[in-house]
Design a protein around this motif. Structure first.
Motif, PDB file in Angstrom:
ATOM      1  N   GLY A  71       0.914  -1.236  -0.055  1.00  0.00           N
ATOM      2  CA  GLY A  71      -0.183  -0.070   0.055  1.00  0.00           C
ATOM      3  C   GLY A  71       0.884   1.180   0.009  1.00  0.00           C
ATOM      4  O   GLY A  71       0.383   2.220  -0.697  1.00  0.00           O
ATOM      5  N   LEU A  72       2.042   1.294   0.766  1.00  0.00           N
ATOM      6  CA  LEU A  72       2.910   2.444   0.863  1.00  0.00           C
ATOM      7  C   LEU A  72       3.792   2.715  -0.483  1.00  0.00           C
ATOM      8  O   LEU A  72       3.710   3.802  -1.180  1.00  0.00           O
ATOM      9  CB  LEU A  72       3.628   2.278   2.046  1.00  0.00           C
ATOM     10  CG  LEU A  72       4.376   3.651   2.549  1.00  0.00           C
ATOM     11  CD1 LEU A  72       3.334   4.644   2.820  1.00  0.00           C
ATOM     12  CD2 LEU A  72       5.213   3.453   3.791  1.00  0.00           C
ATOM     13  N   THR A  73       4.471   1.488  -0.748  1.00  0.00           N
ATOM     14  CA  THR A  73       5.557   1.809  -1.810  1.00  0.00           C
ATOM     15  C   THR A  73       4.713   2.035  -3.209  1.00  0.00           C
ATOM     16  O   THR A  73       5.353   2.727  -4.039  1.00  0.00           O
ATOM     17  CB  THR A  73       6.545   0.678  -2.006  1.00  0.00           C
ATOM     18  OG1 THR A  73       5.976  -0.694  -2.025  1.00  0.00           O
ATOM     19  CG2 THR A  73       7.423   0.557  -0.639  1.00  0.00           C
ATOM     20  N   SER A 158      14.536   0.304  -4.920  1.00  0.00           N
ATOM     21  CA  SER A 158      14.411  -0.392  -6.133  1.00  0.00           C
ATOM     22  C   SER A 158      12.836   0.403  -6.823  1.00  0.00           C
ATOM     23  O   SER A 158      12.982   0.769  -7.935  1.00  0.00           O
ATOM     24  CB  SER A 158      13.783  -1.659  -6.118  1.00  0.00           C
ATOM     25  OG  SER A 158      15.222  -2.529  -5.797  1.00  0.00           O
ATOM     26  N   THR A 159      12.145   0.827  -6.095  1.00  0.00           N
ATOM     27  CA  THR A 159      10.901   1.441  -6.162  1.00  0.00           C
ATOM     28  C   THR A 159      11.311   2.951  -6.689  1.00  0.00           C
ATOM     29  O   THR A 159      10.872   3.537  -7.842  1.00  0.00           O
ATOM     30  CB  THR A 159      10.066   1.589  -5.133  1.00  0.00           C
ATOM     31  OG1 THR A 159       9.748   0.448  -4.568  1.00  0.00           O
ATOM     32  CG2 THR A 159       8.629   2.289  -5.565  1.00  0.00           C
ATOM     33  N   ALA A 163      10.254   4.156 -10.397  1.00  0.00           N
ATOM     34  CA  ALA A 163       9.703   5.457 -10.597  1.00  0.00           C
ATOM     35  C   ALA A 163      10.497   6.432 -11.252  1.00  0.00           C
ATOM     36  O   ALA A 163       9.859   7.452 -12.235  1.00  0.00           O
ATOM     37  CB  ALA A 163       9.420   5.933  -9.228  1.00  0.00           C
ATOM     38  N   ASP A 164      11.870   6.299 -11.410  1.00  0.00           N
ATOM     39  CA  ASP A 164      12.603   7.434 -12.052  1.00  0.00           C
ATOM     40  C   ASP A 164      12.907   7.157 -13.583  1.00  0.00           C
ATOM     41  O   ASP A 164      13.756   7.413 -14.149  1.00  0.00           O
ATOM     42  CB  ASP A 164      13.904   7.778 -11.185  1.00  0.00           C
ATOM     43  CG  ASP A 164      14.653   8.875 -11.876  1.00  0.00           C
ATOM     44  OD1 ASP A 164      13.737   9.888 -12.392  1.00  0.00           O
ATOM     45  OD2 ASP A 164      16.016   9.011 -11.592  1.00  0.00           O
ATOM     46  N   GLN A 165      12.111   6.000 -13.828  1.00  0.00           N
ATOM     47  CA  GLN A 165      12.527   5.112 -15.266  1.00  0.00           C
ATOM     48  C   GLN A 165      14.005   4.776 -15.275  1.00  0.00           C
ATOM     49  O   GLN A 165      14.321   4.707 -16.398  1.00  0.00           O
ATOM     50  CB  GLN A 165      11.972   6.220 -16.461  1.00  0.00           C
ATOM     51  CG  GLN A 165      10.735   6.658 -16.528  1.00  0.00           C
ATOM     52  CD  GLN A 165      10.079   7.463 -17.423  1.00  0.00           C
ATOM     53  OE1 GLN A 165      10.509   6.869 -18.891  1.00  0.00           O
ATOM     54  NE2 GLN A 165       9.279   8.655 -17.403  1.00  0.00           N
ATOM     55  N   LYS A 166      14.172   4.048 -14.369  1.00  0.00           N
ATOM     56  CA  LYS A 166      15.450   3.657 -14.467  1.00  0.00           C
ATOM     57  C   LYS A 166      15.413   1.910 -14.038  1.00  0.00           C
ATOM     58  O   LYS A 166      16.104   1.483 -13.191  1.00  0.00           O
ATOM     59  CB  LYS A 166      16.626   4.294 -13.538  1.00  0.00           C
ATOM     60  CG  LYS A 166      16.856   5.528 -13.644  1.00  0.00           C
ATOM     61  CD  LYS A 166      17.713   5.776 -14.791  1.00  0.00           C
ATOM     62  CE  LYS A 166      18.009   7.312 -14.947  1.00  0.00           C
ATOM     63  NZ  LYS A 166      16.926   8.072 -15.458  1.00  0.00           N
ATOM     64  N   VAL A 167      14.817   1.601 -14.632  1.00  0.00           N
ATOM     65  CA  VAL A 167      14.276   0.078 -14.481  1.00  0.00           C
ATOM     66  C   VAL A 167      15.513  -0.815 -14.451  1.00  0.00           C
ATOM     67  O   VAL A 167      15.599  -1.812 -13.805  1.00  0.00           O
ATOM     68  CB  VAL A 167      13.081  -0.549 -15.284  1.00  0.00           C
ATOM     69  CG1 VAL A 167      12.837  -1.930 -14.921  1.00  0.00           C
ATOM     70  CG2 VAL A 167      11.746   0.172 -14.985  1.00  0.00           C
ATOM     71  N   MET A 168      16.259  -0.545 -15.695  1.00  0.00           N
ATOM     72  CA  MET A 168      17.446  -1.184 -15.616  1.00  0.00           C
ATOM     73  C   MET A 168      18.567  -1.365 -14.496  1.00  0.00           C
ATOM     74  O   MET A 168      19.335  -2.170 -14.354  1.00  0.00           O
ATOM     75  CB  MET A 168      18.200  -1.064 -16.940  1.00  0.00           C
ATOM     76  CG  MET A 168      18.856   0.335 -17.127  1.00  0.00           C
ATOM     77  SD  MET A 168      19.516   0.646 -18.935  1.00  0.00           S
ATOM     78  CE  MET A 168      19.962   2.358 -18.762  1.00  0.00           C
ATOM     79  N   TRP A 169      18.520  -0.146 -13.782  1.00  0.00           N
ATOM     80  CA  TRP A 169      19.314  -0.282 -12.497  1.00  0.00           C
ATOM     81  C   TRP A 169      18.873  -0.939 -11.720  1.00  0.00           C
ATOM     82  O   TRP A 169      19.437  -1.744 -10.909  1.00  0.00           O
ATOM     83  CB  TRP A 169      19.424   1.231 -12.178  1.00  0.00           C
ATOM     84  CG  TRP A 169      20.177   2.288 -12.900  1.00  0.00           C
ATOM     85  CD1 TRP A 169      20.429   2.126 -14.328  1.00  0.00           C
ATOM     86  CD2 TRP A 169      20.828   3.378 -12.594  1.00  0.00           C
ATOM     87  NE1 TRP A 169      20.973   3.470 -14.723  1.00  0.00           N
ATOM     88  CE2 TRP A 169      21.317   4.130 -13.677  1.00  0.00           C
ATOM     89  CE3 TRP A 169      20.928   4.194 -11.508  1.00  0.00           C
ATOM     90  CZ2 TRP A 169      21.948   5.244 -13.671  1.00  0.00           C
ATOM     91  CZ3 TRP A 169      21.432   5.374 -11.288  1.00  0.00           C
ATOM     92  CH2 TRP A 169      22.161   5.968 -12.655  1.00  0.00           C
ATOM     93  N   SER A 170      17.530  -1.037 -11.547  1.00  0.00           N
ATOM     94  CA  SER A 170      17.040  -1.928 -10.656  1.00  0.00           C
ATOM     95  C   SER A 170      17.271  -3.402 -10.854  1.00  0.00           C
ATOM     96  O   SER A 170      17.487  -4.340  -9.882  1.00  0.00           O
ATOM     97  CB  SER A 170      15.330  -1.897 -10.557  1.00  0.00           C
ATOM     98  OG  SER A 170      14.854  -2.541  -9.399  1.00  0.00           O
ATOM     99  N   LEU A 172      19.899  -4.548 -12.418  1.00  0.00           N
ATOM    100  CA  LEU A 172      21.045  -4.633 -12.023  1.00  0.00           C
ATOM    101  C   LEU A 172      21.419  -5.021 -10.772  1.00  0.00           C
ATOM    102  O   LEU A 172      22.389  -6.148 -10.550  1.00  0.00           O
ATOM    103  CB  LEU A 172      22.130  -3.442 -12.432  1.00  0.00           C
ATOM    104  CG  LEU A 172      23.712  -3.347 -12.341  1.00  0.00           C
ATOM    105  CD1 LEU A 172      24.210  -4.629 -13.225  1.00  0.00           C
ATOM    106  CD2 LEU A 172      24.355  -2.143 -12.660  1.00  0.00           C
ATOM    107  N   ILE A 173      20.920  -4.257  -9.914  1.00  0.00           N
ATOM    108  CA  ILE A 173      21.012  -4.634  -8.612  1.00  0.00           C
ATOM    109  C   ILE A 173      20.607  -6.240  -8.218  1.00  0.00           C
ATOM    110  O   ILE A 173      21.178  -7.085  -7.667  1.00  0.00           O
ATOM    111  CB  ILE A 173      20.205  -3.703  -7.498  1.00  0.00           C
ATOM    112  CG1 ILE A 173      20.631  -2.351  -7.621  1.00  0.00           C
ATOM    113  CG2 ILE A 173      20.193  -4.191  -6.023  1.00  0.00           C
ATOM    114  CD1 ILE A 173      19.933  -1.283  -6.831  1.00  0.00           C
ATOM    115  N   ASN A 174      19.671  -6.546  -8.832  1.00  0.00           N
ATOM    116  CA  ASN A 174      18.924  -8.019  -8.765  1.00  0.00           C
ATOM    117  C   ASN A 174      19.897  -8.888  -9.251  1.00  0.00           C
ATOM    118  O   ASN A 174      20.221  -9.978  -8.559  1.00  0.00           O
ATOM    119  CB  ASN A 174      17.434  -8.038  -9.473  1.00  0.00           C
ATOM    120  CG  ASN A 174      16.942  -9.467  -9.368  1.00  0.00           C
ATOM    121  OD1 ASN A 174      16.732  -9.996  -8.219  1.00  0.00           O
ATOM    122  ND2 ASN A 174      16.804 -10.058 -10.567  1.00  0.00           N
ATOM    123  N   VAL A 175      20.668  -8.805 -10.429  1.00  0.00           N
ATOM    124  CA  VAL A 175      21.597  -9.567 -11.091  1.00  0.00           C
ATOM    125  C   VAL A 175      22.556  -9.935 -10.026  1.00  0.00           C
ATOM    126  O   VAL A 175      23.234 -10.966 -10.017  1.00  0.00           O
ATOM    127  CB  VAL A 175      21.907  -8.962 -12.455  1.00  0.00           C
ATOM    128  CG1 VAL A 175      23.111  -9.795 -13.063  1.00  0.00           C
ATOM    129  CG2 VAL A 175      20.922  -9.229 -13.380  1.00  0.00           C
TER     130      VAL A 175
END
Length: 449
Positions: A71-73, A158-159, A163-170, A172-175
């Motif tokens: 609900g928050l993020t 990651s959120t 939200a800043d349209q940097k999904v590929m950075w998120s 990368l952290i996961n990888v």
């Protein structure tokens, strides 16, 4: 081809940024998929199929903790995206500070509650396993709660990136988290003859949390220094602002827990931990497609938030037409995966686990329906008009457990998947109608809330 790619990376428009983010995310997701597939057979060999099924069931239970932030993020994601789009950077920092501090409070409450009551739960009986596992399961549960609680807070970064349209950075952290997990499991499997569930929790659940924490420190020191959370920017009145739509996301996600997150528990109780492993092998295989799909959908969510905030309905209409065609491609892609599934299982996991034909077919159909439904769910979530979803999930949450439990006992995993498949079919139909009405300015009543 190279000239076309060069033009894409020089395009600074919303569509251009969307294409760049999708291309980068797809490349990273390809690496992520390979790593996730390699981790599964290594993990099964490190423990055994029964222990792996137990771990999957327990972790699916504890992963509910992460959904407490929904609900928050999710509300924060839309509000932060709107603030950035309108250059209200101080307001964006207030949203970041509020989110971190409220999630920290939620995390503390969860830890206290679980550690007081967790010791009274008979985990062996709940999961349908031998009583000799009880002591180990209690320790595993406690560790999982700790790691998922910290993940609840740290995944806010990651959120912010999404939200800043940097999904590929998120991505990368996961990888990086997956790569460290794979390396550690590989090393330990060579050093030890046989691992246990506690080791598995430290590796598989602990590594991603550590990476998220370090990434958050780095990004708040560098790129997102202007938005780093401090108590000075905590404004309680803005919590309500974020939860304006966020409370709906929370109710939706809580309802989804009763429909989807209980599946492993029901399978383990009715059919045993080995059946959980069989189901999850098929699910992980077809989920590869869904992982790539979310790479397209995540930036579209953010772009729809931006476009709706700026009333750019022409862009939204043209994007929706492309999305409609894209939905048909989803079914074709999963159909190809089904055709080659038997060969892939043989290469991937060998003879350690056998996936029954009925389970394979059922999971393929279920993932196909889920993927199409999520296409329209992401669009509506980006706009923030989620009341319709709320009512759909609330109705099904009431009947989910008894119906899935009965169908699983009577028809196995194939029967259990009937319920979530029906949910997604109804969701896909209703949300497709809703997003069309909103974009054309004809939405009213529940269609516009």
């Amino acid at each position: 081809m190279l000239f076309h790619l060069a033009n894409i990376f020089q395009d600074k428009s919303r569509s251009g940024r969307l294409k760049i983010d999708i291309i980068g995310s797809v490349a990273l997701k390809g690496i992520s998929v390979v790593l996730s597939l390699l981790i599964v057979p290594l993990t099964i060999d490190y423990v055994n199929p029964t222990q792996y099924g137990i771990w999957l069931t327990l972790s699916s239970l504890v992963s509910w903790i992460v959904f407490f932030d929904a609900g928050l993020t999710l509300g924060f994601r839309n509000k932060f995206g709107e603030a950035i789009a309108k250059d209200k950077h101080l307001l964006a920092r207030v949203y970041v500070s509020n989110t971190y501090y409220v999630l920290g409070l939620i995390c503390t409450i969860i830890l206290i509650t679980v550690f007081i009551g967790g010791g009274y739960v008979n985990w062996a009986s709940m999961l349908g396993v031998e009583s000799s596992y009880q002591n180990e399961l209690s320790k595993v549960f406690s560790l999982l709660v700790i790691f998922f609680s910290f993940q609840l807070v740290f995944q806010t970064m990651s959120t912010i990136l999404v939200a800043d349209q940097k999904v590929m950075w998120s991505s990368l952290i996961n990888v990086i988290g997956q790569m460290l997990t794979l390396i550690v499991i590989f090393i330990l499997s060579r050093m030890k003859q046989h691992g246990d569930l506690i080791d598995l929790v430290w590796i598989v659940s602990g590594m991603p949390v550590i990476v998220l924490f370090l990434a958050s420190l780095l990004l708040f020191t560098k790129r997102y220094r202007a938005y780093r959370p401090t108590f000075r920017y905590f404004r309680f009145r803005y919590v309500k602002d974020v939860l304006g739509t966020g409370y709906k996301f929370f109710i939706i996600t809580t309802a989804m827990l009763f429909i989807f997150q209980l599946m492993n528990v029901i399978i383990s109780k009715s059919l045993g931990p080995e059946a959980v492993t069989e189901y999850n092998i098929a699910y992980k295989y077809y989920n590869v497609f869904f992982m790539f799909l979310t790479l397209v959908l995540n930036p579209i969510w953010t772009a729809f938030t931006n476009a709706f905030s700026n009333k750019d309905y022409n862009w939204m209409r043209s994007t929706l037409r492309r999305i409609d065609r894209f939905a048909w491609g989803i079914m074709g892609g999963l159909g190809i995966m089904f055709v080659i599934s038997k060969l892939f299982y043989k290469i991937w996991i060998g003879d350690s686990v056998s996936v029954p034909v009925g389970v394979n077919i059922s999971v393929a159909i279920y993932m196909m329906i889920m993927s199409v439904a999520n296409v329209y769910m992401y669009l509506v979530n980006g706009i923030g008009k989620v009341s319709l979803q709320l009512y759909v999930y609330l109705v099904f949450a009431i009947i989910a457990y008894p119906s899935m439990n009965y169908l699983c006992g009577k028809y196995g995993i194939s029967g259990l998947l009937i319920v979530p498949s029906i949910v997604y079919v109804i969701q896909a139909c209703l949300l497709k109608i809703q997003v069309n009405r909103i974009i054309r300015g004809k939405a009213s009543g529940i269609w516009n809330h």
